[in-house]
Scaffold this active site. Structure first.
Site, PDB file in Angstrom:
ATOM      1  N   TRP A 159       0.772  -1.027   0.280  1.00 31.71           N
ATOM      2  CA  TRP A 159      -0.129   0.147   0.485  1.00 31.71           C
ATOM      3  C   TRP A 159       0.760   1.138   0.132  1.00 31.71           C
ATOM      4  O   TRP A 159       0.574   2.012   0.057  1.00 31.71           O
ATOM      5  CB  TRP A 159      -0.950   0.100   1.128  1.00 31.71           C
ATOM      6  CG  TRP A 159      -0.320  -0.848   2.515  1.00 31.71           C
ATOM      7  CD1 TRP A 159      -0.359  -1.589   3.057  1.00 31.71           C
ATOM      8  CD2 TRP A 159       0.769  -0.173   3.519  1.00 31.71           C
ATOM      9  NE1 TRP A 159       0.385  -1.704   4.321  1.00 31.71           N
ATOM     10  CE2 TRP A 159       1.524  -0.079   4.054  1.00 31.71           C
ATOM     11  CE3 TRP A 159       0.768   1.784   3.265  1.00 31.71           C
ATOM     12  CZ2 TRP A 159       2.103   0.131   5.403  1.00 31.71           C
ATOM     13  CZ3 TRP A 159       2.366   2.790   3.760  1.00 31.71           C
ATOM     14  CH2 TRP A 159       2.714   1.589   5.037  1.00 31.71           C
ATOM     15  N   ASN A 160       1.795   1.461   0.245  1.00 27.99           N
ATOM     16  CA  ASN A 160       3.319   2.329   0.193  1.00 27.99           C
ATOM     17  C   ASN A 160       3.037   3.547  -0.707  1.00 27.99           C
ATOM     18  O   ASN A 160       3.009   4.564  -0.987  1.00 27.99           O
ATOM     19  CB  ASN A 160       4.501   1.869   1.118  1.00 27.99           C
ATOM     20  CG  ASN A 160       4.701   0.948   0.324  1.00 27.99           C
ATOM     21  OD1 ASN A 160       5.147   0.746  -0.352  1.00 27.99           O
ATOM     22  ND2 ASN A 160       6.401   1.376   0.555  1.00 27.99           N
ATOM     23  N   LYS A 183      -2.598  -8.400  -7.478  1.00 29.54           N
ATOM     24  CA  LYS A 183      -3.565  -8.249  -6.141  1.00 29.54           C
ATOM     25  C   LYS A 183      -2.735  -7.398  -5.484  1.00 29.54           C
ATOM     26  O   LYS A 183      -1.532  -7.135  -4.686  1.00 29.54           O
ATOM     27  CB  LYS A 183      -3.053  -9.358  -5.446  1.00 29.54           C
ATOM     28  CG  LYS A 183      -4.022  -9.314  -4.004  1.00 29.54           C
ATOM     29  CD  LYS A 183      -3.868 -10.116  -2.902  1.00 29.54           C
ATOM     30  CE  LYS A 183      -3.121  -9.461  -1.913  1.00 29.54           C
ATOM     31  NZ  LYS A 183      -3.739  -7.877  -1.328  1.00 29.54           N
ATOM     32  N   GLY A 237       6.837  -6.459  -0.512  1.00 29.77           N
ATOM     33  CA  GLY A 237       6.123  -6.600   0.953  1.00 29.77           C
ATOM     34  C   GLY A 237       7.098  -6.698   1.398  1.00 29.77           C
ATOM     35  O   GLY A 237       7.755  -6.701   1.552  1.00 29.77           O
ATOM     36  N   SER A 238       6.655  -7.081   2.633  1.00 27.45           N
ATOM     37  CA  SER A 238       7.480  -7.776   4.288  1.00 27.45           C
ATOM     38  C   SER A 238       8.122  -8.804   3.891  1.00 27.45           C
ATOM     39  O   SER A 238       8.054  -9.610   3.257  1.00 27.45           O
ATOM     40  CB  SER A 238       6.104  -7.888   5.292  1.00 27.45           C
ATOM     41  OG  SER A 238       5.580  -8.992   5.026  1.00 27.45           O
ATOM     42  N   GLU A 259      11.051  -8.184  -3.858  1.00 23.12           N
ATOM     43  CA  GLU A 259      11.606  -6.519  -3.180  1.00 23.12           C
ATOM     44  C   GLU A 259      10.735  -6.840  -1.981  1.00 23.12           C
ATOM     45  O   GLU A 259       9.525  -6.132  -1.808  1.00 23.12           O
ATOM     46  CB  GLU A 259      10.775  -5.433  -4.040  1.00 23.12           C
ATOM     47  CG  GLU A 259      11.646  -3.995  -3.958  1.00 23.12           C
ATOM     48  CD  GLU A 259      11.901  -3.132  -3.178  1.00 23.12           C
ATOM     49  OE1 GLU A 259      11.697  -3.334  -1.854  1.00 23.12           O
ATOM     50  OE2 GLU A 259      10.625  -2.482  -3.686  1.00 23.12           O
ATOM     51  N   LEU A 260      11.703  -7.015  -0.037  1.00 24.15           N
ATOM     52  CA  LEU A 260      11.210  -7.177   1.039  1.00 24.15           C
ATOM     53  C   LEU A 260      11.497  -5.429   1.511  1.00 24.15           C
ATOM     54  O   LEU A 260      11.758  -4.399   1.336  1.00 24.15           O
ATOM     55  CB  LEU A 260      11.687  -8.012   1.058  1.00 24.15           C
ATOM     56  CG  LEU A 260      11.710  -8.802   0.124  1.00 24.15           C
ATOM     57  CD1 LEU A 260      12.174 -10.680   0.762  1.00 24.15           C
ATOM     58  CD2 LEU A 260      10.327  -9.721   0.586  1.00 24.15           C
ATOM     59  N   CYS A 293      10.705   1.249   1.968  1.00 22.38           N
ATOM     60  CA  CYS A 293      11.408   0.404   2.123  1.00 22.38           C
ATOM     61  C   CYS A 293      12.838   1.464   1.947  1.00 22.38           C
ATOM     62  O   CYS A 293      13.976   0.060   2.646  1.00 22.38           O
ATOM     63  CB  CYS A 293      11.405  -0.779   1.747  1.00 22.38           C
ATOM     64  SG  CYS A 293      11.473  -0.825  -0.117  1.00 22.38           S
ATOM     65  N   GLU A 391      12.359  -2.805  10.354  1.00 24.59           N
ATOM     66  CA  GLU A 391      11.955  -1.831  10.133  1.00 24.59           C
ATOM     67  C   GLU A 391      11.116  -0.616  10.398  1.00 24.59           C
ATOM     68  O   GLU A 391       9.717  -1.430  11.489  1.00 24.59           O
ATOM     69  CB  GLU A 391      11.846  -2.086   8.650  1.00 24.59           C
ATOM     70  CG  GLU A 391      10.877  -1.458   7.455  1.00 24.59           C
ATOM     71  CD  GLU A 391      11.277  -2.536   6.215  1.00 24.59           C
ATOM     72  OE1 GLU A 391      10.290  -3.345   6.568  1.00 24.59           O
ATOM     73  OE2 GLU A 391      11.481  -1.048   4.730  1.00 24.59           O
TER      74      GLU A 391
HETATM   75  P1  ADP Z   1       2.990  -4.543   3.917  1.00 22.14           P
HETATM   76  O1  ADP Z   1       3.728  -4.074   5.793  1.00 22.14           O
HETATM   77  O2  ADP Z   1       3.456  -3.470   3.925  1.00 22.14           O
HETATM   78  O3  ADP Z   1       1.611  -4.401   4.363  1.00 22.14           O
HETATM   79  P2  ADP Z   1       3.344  -7.233   3.760  1.00 22.14           P
HETATM   80  O4  ADP Z   1       3.497  -7.667   3.424  1.00 22.14           O
HETATM   81  O5  ADP Z   1       1.977  -7.490   4.853  1.00 22.14           O
HETATM   82  O6  ADP Z   1       3.641  -6.126   3.504  1.00 22.14           O
HETATM   83  O7  ADP Z   1       1.900  -6.765   2.484  1.00 22.14           O
HETATM   84  C1  ADP Z   1       2.544  -6.492   1.088  1.00 22.14           C
HETATM   85  C2  ADP Z   1       1.207  -7.493  -0.044  1.00 22.14           C
HETATM   86  O8  ADP Z   1       1.308  -8.475   0.506  1.00 22.14           O
HETATM   87  C3  ADP Z   1      -0.650  -6.830   0.438  1.00 22.14           C
HETATM   88  O9  ADP Z   1      -0.884  -6.815  -0.760  1.00 22.14           O
HETATM   89  C4  ADP Z   1      -0.872  -8.025   1.094  1.00 22.14           C
HETATM   90  O10 ADP Z   1      -2.093  -7.667   1.210  1.00 22.14           O
HETATM   91  C5  ADP Z   1      -0.330  -9.472   0.843  1.00 22.14           C
HETATM   92  N1  ADP Z   1      -0.512 -10.151   1.477  1.00 22.14           N
HETATM   93  C6  ADP Z   1      -0.170 -10.210   3.231  1.00 22.14           C
HETATM   94  N2  ADP Z   1       0.195 -11.935   3.792  1.00 22.14           N
HETATM   95  C7  ADP Z   1       0.270 -12.343   2.218  1.00 22.14           C
HETATM   96  C8  ADP Z   1      -0.096 -13.926   1.253  1.00 22.14           C
HETATM   97  N3  ADP Z   1      -0.263 -14.803   2.763  1.00 22.14           N
HETATM   98  N4  ADP Z   1      -0.240 -14.175   1.130  1.00 22.14           N
HETATM   99  C9  ADP Z   1      -0.497 -13.424  -0.137  1.00 22.14           C
HETATM  100  N5  ADP Z   1       0.289 -12.627   0.121  1.00 22.14           N
HETATM  101  C10 ADP Z   1      -0.203 -11.965   1.196  1.00 22.14           C
END
Ligand code: ADP
Length: 488
Positions: A159-160, A183, A237-238, A259-260, A293, A391
């Protein structure tokens, strides 16, 4: 109401986008999109799940046949048209972004332009996919390498950066000839859907770019990482979720780009241009309220200039105006959720309980109604504090102290992350020396605004693998095929 704020109300889409059609969930389910500056529901969006994702993947697979009939030049022209439309609609896209994500309007507009630059770049790169003719091992043979689209791409974005994290993946996928099922984060689906609307207007064929919004992230993720027709998974994402997705993708040996998380250090040496260092560390910390990030997570300052840096930095931080991103006077918006505010507060509390001292901010006072946190500076931070390892993803700048170059490099590298690092020094040889020794995918020397479409963005260690943007960025979406021509 969002509609009243947009010049083109048809950019506000609240259904999923599959095979060129706007679709609702079969059971009619919807989820709320909330404005983090006011805690108000601004839209309800179709809540799609695994079933719709599976359909999207299968239709995306069929769509590639249509796209493959176009020449590189024709594909390039369609992508270019998409770029033009994004630029023409940048103010509407930026408003949608500020409303669902919170960042101030000027930054949102900047992100749309930055995000669009990836579309422009890969529109150009679409024309430059070359193969190779290899030396022959016998006179009656020729050996070739051709580059082909890897296949359907599954993409999951955060979302960032609700626009740029999408264009960075979708544009190279399309340029390479791949279709993509995306997604977006459930917090920011509206930007993704508006991009899809513009892609359709640009002439990107049905099924090439699909958007599956939904709150059942794991269920959608299982399809994107498990379906045999998906050949590549790209994720921003994370690190925690990245590891889950890599493990899932391993079952069918899919290619992955990850890209974590990051834990970026900013190293400020005694000989640095102090004003530049302060400005650089300020921009790198507080952009998007600290939710990027590559945000400066740890500011490491050499002893000789420590006091001067802390006082100049604090003064600048105190000048921020926190508020709704659409208000002209705001220079920093809210965080994305209440949980984000709680996380940041707990990191600050931990640091203060272990001896750090606050010089600015420190709480969520000052702006009511939304998920705000005051820009915060903590001095005398040390390695025992959680903030040294985790982080922050919020507007908190911890300032650490070091004496020698050796110590600075050791502190900078003392993390499982390796995305971006920055250093400020006027000494050329030190610039080289330290850049080479930092275990990071990207290093900024006397500069923290390091990203653009022409550079390879990405990290090492647990910050990920693969690079986005640049002349290298297309390779992640291409497969190499060796062809041996015999009997010549
Ligand atoms: P952030 O801390 O930036 O929200 P996340 O890694 O939780 O990072 O989320 C990044 C993306 O990954 C979002 O689109 C979130 O909906 C998706 N996401 C979170 N958990 C899962 C999962 N188990 N499988 C697939 N996508 C996921």
């Amino acid at each position: 109401m969002i509609e009243q704020m947009l010049s083109d109300t048809s950019l506000l889409k609240t259904q999923g986008f599959i095979n060129g059609q706007w679709v609702s969930a079969e059971n009619g389910a919807e989820f709320d999109v909330v404005n983090p500056a006011s805690n108000e529901v601004i839209a309800r969006v179709a809540d799609l799940g695994g079933k719709e994702t599976k359909q999207a993947i299968e239709l995306a697979h069929d769509a590639m046949a249509v796209w493959s009939k176009k020449t590189p030049k024709e594909k390039s022209a369609v992508l270019r048209k998409w770029f033009d439309l994004v630029m023409e609609n940048k103010d509407d896209l930026a408003k949608i972004m500020t409303l669902e994500q919170g960042k101030i309007f000027a930054e949102a507009r900047g992100e749309v332009i930055y995000g669009a630059s990836y579309i422009e770049w890969f529109a150009e790169e679409a024309k430059r996919i070359y193969g190779d003719v290899l030396p022959s091992t016998s006179t009656d043979r020729r050996s070739l390498v051709i580059k082909q689209p890897i296949g359907v791409v599954g993409a999951i974005t955060p979302w960032n950066f609700p626009v740029a994290m999408i264009t960075r993946k979708v544009a190279p996928a399309l340029a390479a000839g791949c279709s993509i099922v995306l997604k977006p984060a459930a917090e920011t689906p509206l930007s993704a859907l508006a991009l899809a609307e513009l892609a359709q207007r640009a002439g990107i064929p049905s099924g090439m770019f699909n958007v599956v919004p939904g709150v059942a992230a794991a269920e959608i993720g299982e399809q994107l990482t498990g379906h045999s027709l998906v050949k590549k998974v790209t994720f921003t994402g994370s690190t925690r979720v990245g590891k889950i997705l890599m493990a899932q993708a391993a079952q069918t040996v899919k290619r992955t780009s990850m890209e974590l998380g990051g834990n970026a250090p900013v190293l400020v040496f005694d000989d640095a241009d102090m004003d530049k260092a302060v400005e650089g560390a300020l921009a790198a910390k507080f952009r998007n309220a600290g939710q990027t990030c590559i945000c400066a997570n740890r500011i490491l300052v050499q002893s000789g200039v420590y006091e001067e840096f802390v006082s100049k930095y604090t003064e600048k931080v105190q000048a921020f105006v926190v508020g709704n991103g659409l208000a002209e006077k705001s220079t920093m918006g809210p965080l994305i959720t209440r949980i984000a505010v709680e996380n940041v507060s707990s990191l600050v509390e931990d640091a203060l309980s272990k001896g750090a001292k606050l010089t600015a901010g420190g709480d969520n006072s000052g702006a009511e109604g939304g998920y705000f946190f005051q820009p915060t500076v903590i001095r005398d931070a040390d390695q025992s504090m959680r903030i040294a390892k985790e982080e922050v993803f919020g507007p908190v700048a911890p300032i650490f102290r070091f004496d020698t170059e050796e110590e600075a490099v050791a502190m900078a590298n003392d993390t499982e992350f390796g995305l971006a690092a920055y250093l400020f020094t006027k000494d050329q040889s030190r610039s080289w020396r330290i850049s080479e020794r930092l275990d990071y995918g990207m290093v900024g020397v006397n500069e923290t605004a390091i990203s653009s479409e022409v550079i390879p963005f990405g990290g090492v260690k647990e910050s990920g693998q693969g690079r986005e943007g640049s002349k290298y960025g297309l390779e992640d979406y291409l497969e190499m095929k060796y062809v041996c021509l015999g009997d010549i």
